[in-house]
Design a protein around this motif. Structure first.
Motif, PDB file in Angstrom:
ATOM      1  N   VAL A   8       0.834  -1.218  -0.064  1.00 49.12           N
ATOM      2  CA  VAL A   8       0.012   0.084   0.018  1.00 49.12           C
ATOM      3  C   VAL A   8       0.850   1.245   0.181  1.00 49.12           C
ATOM      4  O   VAL A   8       1.619   1.436   0.669  1.00 49.12           O
ATOM      5  CB  VAL A   8      -1.063   0.053   1.208  1.00 49.12           C
ATOM      6  CG1 VAL A   8      -1.844   1.342   1.258  1.00 49.12           C
ATOM      7  CG2 VAL A   8      -1.870  -1.296   1.158  1.00 49.12           C
ATOM      8  N   GLU A   9       0.486   2.234  -1.001  1.00 48.50           N
ATOM      9  CA  GLU A   9       1.502   3.162  -0.989  1.00 48.50           C
ATOM     10  C   GLU A   9       0.493   4.354  -1.023  1.00 48.50           C
ATOM     11  O   GLU A   9      -0.860   4.404  -1.070  1.00 48.50           O
ATOM     12  CB  GLU A   9       2.315   3.496  -2.266  1.00 48.50           C
ATOM     13  CG  GLU A   9       3.083   2.315  -2.589  1.00 48.50           C
ATOM     14  CD  GLU A   9       4.363   2.325  -1.816  1.00 48.50           C
ATOM     15  OE1 GLU A   9       4.496   3.289  -1.429  1.00 48.50           O
ATOM     16  OE2 GLU A   9       5.102   1.510  -1.813  1.00 48.50           O
ATOM     17  N   ARG A  10       1.023   5.738  -0.782  1.00 43.52           N
ATOM     18  CA  ARG A  10       0.290   6.997  -0.587  1.00 43.52           C
ATOM     19  C   ARG A  10       0.718   7.823  -1.851  1.00 43.52           C
ATOM     20  O   ARG A  10       2.048   8.135  -2.012  1.00 43.52           O
ATOM     21  CB  ARG A  10       0.379   7.643   0.744  1.00 43.52           C
ATOM     22  CG  ARG A  10      -0.146   6.778   2.005  1.00 43.52           C
ATOM     23  CD  ARG A  10      -0.611   7.768   3.257  1.00 43.52           C
ATOM     24  NE  ARG A  10      -1.467   8.678   2.965  1.00 43.52           N
ATOM     25  CZ  ARG A  10      -2.543   8.546   3.108  1.00 43.52           C
ATOM     26  NH1 ARG A  10      -3.159   7.340   3.436  1.00 43.52           N
ATOM     27  NH2 ARG A  10      -3.586   9.623   2.772  1.00 43.52           N
ATOM     28  N   LEU A  11      -0.210   8.663  -2.201  1.00 41.77           N
ATOM     29  CA  LEU A  11      -0.101   9.754  -3.243  1.00 41.77           C
ATOM     30  C   LEU A  11      -0.966  10.807  -2.473  1.00 41.77           C
ATOM     31  O   LEU A  11      -2.328  11.122  -2.516  1.00 41.77           O
ATOM     32  CB  LEU A  11      -0.538   9.325  -4.655  1.00 41.77           C
ATOM     33  CG  LEU A  11       0.561   8.743  -5.347  1.00 41.77           C
ATOM     34  CD1 LEU A  11      -0.285   8.328  -6.582  1.00 41.77           C
ATOM     35  CD2 LEU A  11       1.662   9.585  -5.687  1.00 41.77           C
ATOM     36  N   GLY A  12      -0.331  11.801  -1.852  1.00 41.06           N
ATOM     37  CA  GLY A  12      -1.091  12.783  -1.242  1.00 41.06           C
ATOM     38  C   GLY A  12      -1.715  12.234  -0.201  1.00 41.06           C
ATOM     39  O   GLY A  12      -1.617  11.440   0.728  1.00 41.06           O
ATOM     40  N   ASP A  13      -3.114  12.429  -0.143  1.00 41.22           N
ATOM     41  CA  ASP A  13      -4.013  12.120   0.762  1.00 41.22           C
ATOM     42  C   ASP A  13      -4.664  10.487   0.241  1.00 41.22           C
ATOM     43  O   ASP A  13      -5.496  10.031   0.767  1.00 41.22           O
ATOM     44  CB  ASP A  13      -5.447  12.992   0.941  1.00 41.22           C
ATOM     45  CG  ASP A  13      -5.987  13.548  -0.194  1.00 41.22           C
ATOM     46  OD1 ASP A  13      -5.814  12.847  -1.198  1.00 41.22           O
ATOM     47  OD2 ASP A  13      -6.724  14.498  -0.189  1.00 41.22           O
ATOM     48  N   ALA A  14      -4.377  10.295  -0.895  1.00 40.82           N
ATOM     49  CA  ALA A  14      -4.831   9.098  -1.778  1.00 40.82           C
ATOM     50  C   ALA A  14      -3.936   7.621  -1.318  1.00 40.82           C
ATOM     51  O   ALA A  14      -2.729   8.051  -1.023  1.00 40.82           O
ATOM     52  CB  ALA A  14      -5.019   9.103  -3.017  1.00 40.82           C
ATOM     53  N   GLU A  15      -4.539   6.633  -1.211  1.00 45.49           N
ATOM     54  CA  GLU A  15      -3.838   5.476  -1.235  1.00 45.49           C
ATOM     55  C   GLU A  15      -3.899   4.599  -2.619  1.00 45.49           C
ATOM     56  O   GLU A  15      -5.230   4.757  -3.208  1.00 45.49           O
ATOM     57  CB  GLU A  15      -4.280   4.516  -0.163  1.00 45.49           C
ATOM     58  CG  GLU A  15      -3.903   5.085   1.279  1.00 45.49           C
ATOM     59  CD  GLU A  15      -4.375   3.962   2.622  1.00 45.49           C
ATOM     60  OE1 GLU A  15      -3.781   4.207   3.608  1.00 45.49           O
ATOM     61  OE2 GLU A  15      -5.293   3.153   2.142  1.00 45.49           O
ATOM     62  N   TYR A  16      -2.969   3.821  -2.828  1.00 46.67           N
ATOM     63  CA  TYR A  16      -3.250   2.907  -4.150  1.00 46.67           C
ATOM     64  C   TYR A  16      -2.426   1.577  -3.525  1.00 46.67           C
ATOM     65  O   TYR A  16      -1.735   1.697  -2.745  1.00 46.67           O
ATOM     66  CB  TYR A  16      -2.567   3.317  -5.256  1.00 46.67           C
ATOM     67  CG  TYR A  16      -1.123   3.296  -5.485  1.00 46.67           C
ATOM     68  CD1 TYR A  16      -0.275   2.383  -6.010  1.00 46.67           C
ATOM     69  CD2 TYR A  16      -0.563   4.705  -5.204  1.00 46.67           C
ATOM     70  CE1 TYR A  16       1.074   2.640  -6.029  1.00 46.67           C
ATOM     71  CE2 TYR A  16       0.810   4.906  -5.389  1.00 46.67           C
ATOM     72  CZ  TYR A  16       1.511   3.900  -5.641  1.00 46.67           C
ATOM     73  OH  TYR A  16       3.093   3.959  -5.893  1.00 46.67           O
ATOM     74  N   VAL A  17      -2.827   0.376  -4.120  1.00 44.10           N
ATOM     75  CA  VAL A  17      -2.749  -1.067  -3.911  1.00 44.10           C
ATOM     76  C   VAL A  17      -1.629  -1.629  -5.013  1.00 44.10           C
ATOM     77  O   VAL A  17      -2.243  -1.405  -6.158  1.00 44.10           O
ATOM     78  CB  VAL A  17      -3.773  -1.848  -3.303  1.00 44.10           C
ATOM     79  CG1 VAL A  17      -3.288  -3.267  -3.249  1.00 44.10           C
ATOM     80  CG2 VAL A  17      -4.531  -1.092  -2.223  1.00 44.10           C
ATOM     81  N   CYS A  18      -0.730  -2.372  -4.598  1.00 46.76           N
ATOM     82  CA  CYS A  18       0.080  -2.842  -5.695  1.00 46.76           C
ATOM     83  C   CYS A  18       0.467  -4.369  -5.366  1.00 46.76           C
ATOM     84  O   CYS A  18       0.196  -4.780  -3.963  1.00 46.76           O
ATOM     85  CB  CYS A  18       1.633  -2.260  -5.739  1.00 46.76           C
ATOM     86  SG  CYS A  18       1.688  -0.545  -6.255  1.00 46.76           S
ATOM     87  N   ALA A  19       0.159  -5.331  -6.154  1.00 49.86           N
ATOM     88  CA  ALA A  19       0.258  -6.638  -6.014  1.00 49.86           C
ATOM     89  C   ALA A  19       1.074  -7.464  -7.190  1.00 49.86           C
ATOM     90  O   ALA A  19       0.751  -6.982  -8.364  1.00 49.86           O
ATOM     91  CB  ALA A  19      -1.015  -7.229  -5.489  1.00 49.86           C
ATOM     92  N   SER A  55      -6.014   2.035  -7.591  1.00 50.00           N
ATOM     93  CA  SER A  55      -6.432   3.169  -6.575  1.00 50.00           C
ATOM     94  C   SER A  55      -7.645   2.959  -5.518  1.00 50.00           C
ATOM     95  O   SER A  55      -8.383   2.563  -6.171  1.00 50.00           O
ATOM     96  CB  SER A  55      -6.382   4.716  -7.313  1.00 50.00           C
ATOM     97  OG  SER A  55      -6.685   5.691  -6.545  1.00 50.00           O
ATOM     98  N   ARG A  56      -7.365   3.373  -4.373  1.00 46.20           N
ATOM     99  CA  ARG A  56      -8.557   2.944  -3.492  1.00 46.20           C
ATOM    100  C   ARG A  56      -9.337   4.348  -3.545  1.00 46.20           C
ATOM    101  O   ARG A  56      -8.804   5.560  -3.722  1.00 46.20           O
ATOM    102  CB  ARG A  56      -7.956   3.135  -2.076  1.00 46.20           C
ATOM    103  CG  ARG A  56      -7.576   1.592  -1.621  1.00 46.20           C
ATOM    104  CD  ARG A  56      -7.031   1.438  -0.423  1.00 46.20           C
ATOM    105  NE  ARG A  56      -7.062   0.056   0.041  1.00 46.20           N
ATOM    106  CZ  ARG A  56      -6.237  -0.581   1.154  1.00 46.20           C
ATOM    107  NH1 ARG A  56      -5.613   0.384   1.861  1.00 46.20           N
ATOM    108  NH2 ARG A  56      -6.344  -1.772   1.392  1.00 46.20           N
ATOM    109  N   TYR A  57     -10.464   4.092  -3.684  1.00 42.74           N
ATOM    110  CA  TYR A  57     -11.247   5.509  -3.636  1.00 42.74           C
ATOM    111  C   TYR A  57     -11.581   6.281  -2.260  1.00 42.74           C
ATOM    112  O   TYR A  57     -11.259   5.488  -1.153  1.00 42.74           O
ATOM    113  CB  TYR A  57     -12.908   5.233  -3.959  1.00 42.74           C
ATOM    114  CG  TYR A  57     -12.853   4.323  -5.437  1.00 42.74           C
ATOM    115  CD1 TYR A  57     -11.898   4.198  -6.263  1.00 42.74           C
ATOM    116  CD2 TYR A  57     -14.008   3.468  -5.706  1.00 42.74           C
ATOM    117  CE1 TYR A  57     -12.087   3.810  -7.535  1.00 42.74           C
ATOM    118  CE2 TYR A  57     -14.046   2.908  -6.882  1.00 42.74           C
ATOM    119  CZ  TYR A  57     -13.060   2.850  -7.859  1.00 42.74           C
ATOM    120  OH  TYR A  57     -13.206   2.359  -8.982  1.00 42.74           O
ATOM    121  N   PRO A  58     -11.775   7.576  -2.181  1.00 42.27           N
ATOM    122  CA  PRO A  58     -12.089   8.229  -0.873  1.00 42.27           C
ATOM    123  C   PRO A  58     -12.769   7.485  -0.170  1.00 42.27           C
ATOM    124  O   PRO A  58     -14.026   6.908  -0.387  1.00 42.27           O
ATOM    125  CB  PRO A  58     -12.333   9.627  -1.362  1.00 42.27           C
ATOM    126  CG  PRO A  58     -11.951   9.717  -2.824  1.00 42.27           C
ATOM    127  CD  PRO A  58     -11.904   8.266  -3.298  1.00 42.27           C
TER     128      PRO A  58
END
Length: 276
Positions: A8-19, A55-58
């Motif tokens: 799990v990574e962050r871009l500003g206030d957003a998170e995204y997931v890699c696998a 990308s995870r939604y808000p």
């Protein structure tokens, strides 16, 4: 299947997931869902050959902002956030897979960033909300704030297939599972579903210019199967596959078939990846 670890990574206030590892694929999850929850059959079956970025939604996980969800849950905003995550991972042109509401995000990604999307996989999706989806939203709104087991029972009955419900009936696990489901509902899930009910891409489907696979669940109680077929009919050259007994959420056995079909499609149509 192989268990795949998530990053799990962050871009500003957003998170995204890699696998996973291998050729990249972008992922757009469904309303009230999450990347790993909605795409676990792909992550587990294909993670040794494909790498996934979603990308995870808000309101999902630690992803924000949550103070103005209607404005940030628009498909075009979510599409741009997915591209930002792909940028951060160094991926230039990739196939994008969407589930349910995520199909609108995947389509927007292809329309807004045509140089970044090589193919689409759209599962149990819609270009505009149908009566069944609108009824689900109304019922969820009526159950919100009440006993969690009531909302959980409603969601289990809508998301699963008749076969899945029959298994609950045989095993006597429905009440306990409904309570767990109600307690585990994404707090932003209702806002996500309201965003889904505002989607209207029907008149823009003809602008999609990449190979597209559309997957229909024949026993879907969230999105009418006819609505997903209509989505396929609107996209030039789209391929259609249907699982007649599947509900909106696939069983593990259906997930195996889904992963196989997705990989076969991508192997056939996807360009070799171009890295930034």
């Amino acid at each position: 299947m192989t268990a795949v670890s998530l990053r799990v990574e962050r871009l500003g206030d957003a998170e995204y997931v890699c696998a996973g590892r291998g050729r990249p694929v972008g992922l757009a999850h469904g309303a009230s869902g999450d990347v790993d929850a909605n795409f676990s059959p792909l992550l587990e079956a294909l993670g040794e050959r494909w790498s996934f970025v979603g990308s995870r939604y808000p309101g999902t996980g630690g992803s924000g902002p949550v103070d103005d969800l209607p404005s940030v849950l628009r498909p075009e905003v979510l599409a741009d956030r997915l591209v930002e995550a792909l940028d951060a991972e160094g991926h230039q042109r990739v196939p994008v897979a969407g589930v349910s509401f995520g199909c609108s995000v995947a389509i927007e990604t292809a329309l807004r960033h045509p140089d970044r999307v090589s193919a689409l996989v759209l599962t149990v999706g819609f270009a505009r909300p149908d009566l069944q989806l609108r009824q689900m939203l109304g019922t969820w709104e009526g159950l919100a704030g009440g006993p969690p087991e009531r909302l959980g029972a409603f969601l289990l009955s809508q998301l699963g297939s008749p076969d899945a419900l029959a298994r609950h009936d045989r095993t006597g696990t429905f009440a306990a599972d409904a309570l767990d489901a109600g307690r585990g509902v994404n707090p932003a899930g209702l806002a996500h579903l309201r965003a889904a009910a505002r989607v209207d891409l029907q008149d823009r489907l003809g602008q999609v210019r990449v190979p597209t696979l559309v997957v229909v669940a024949g026993a879907d109680r969230v999105v009418l199967p006819a609505t997903t077929r209509e989505l396929a009919a609107g996209i030039p050259g789209a391929e259609l596959v249907e699982y007649p007994a599947a509900g909106h959420v696939f069983t593990p056995e259906e997930g195996v078939v889904w992963a196989r079909d997705v990989e076969a499609f991508l192997e056939r149509v996807d360009d070799p990846p171009v890295e930034m």
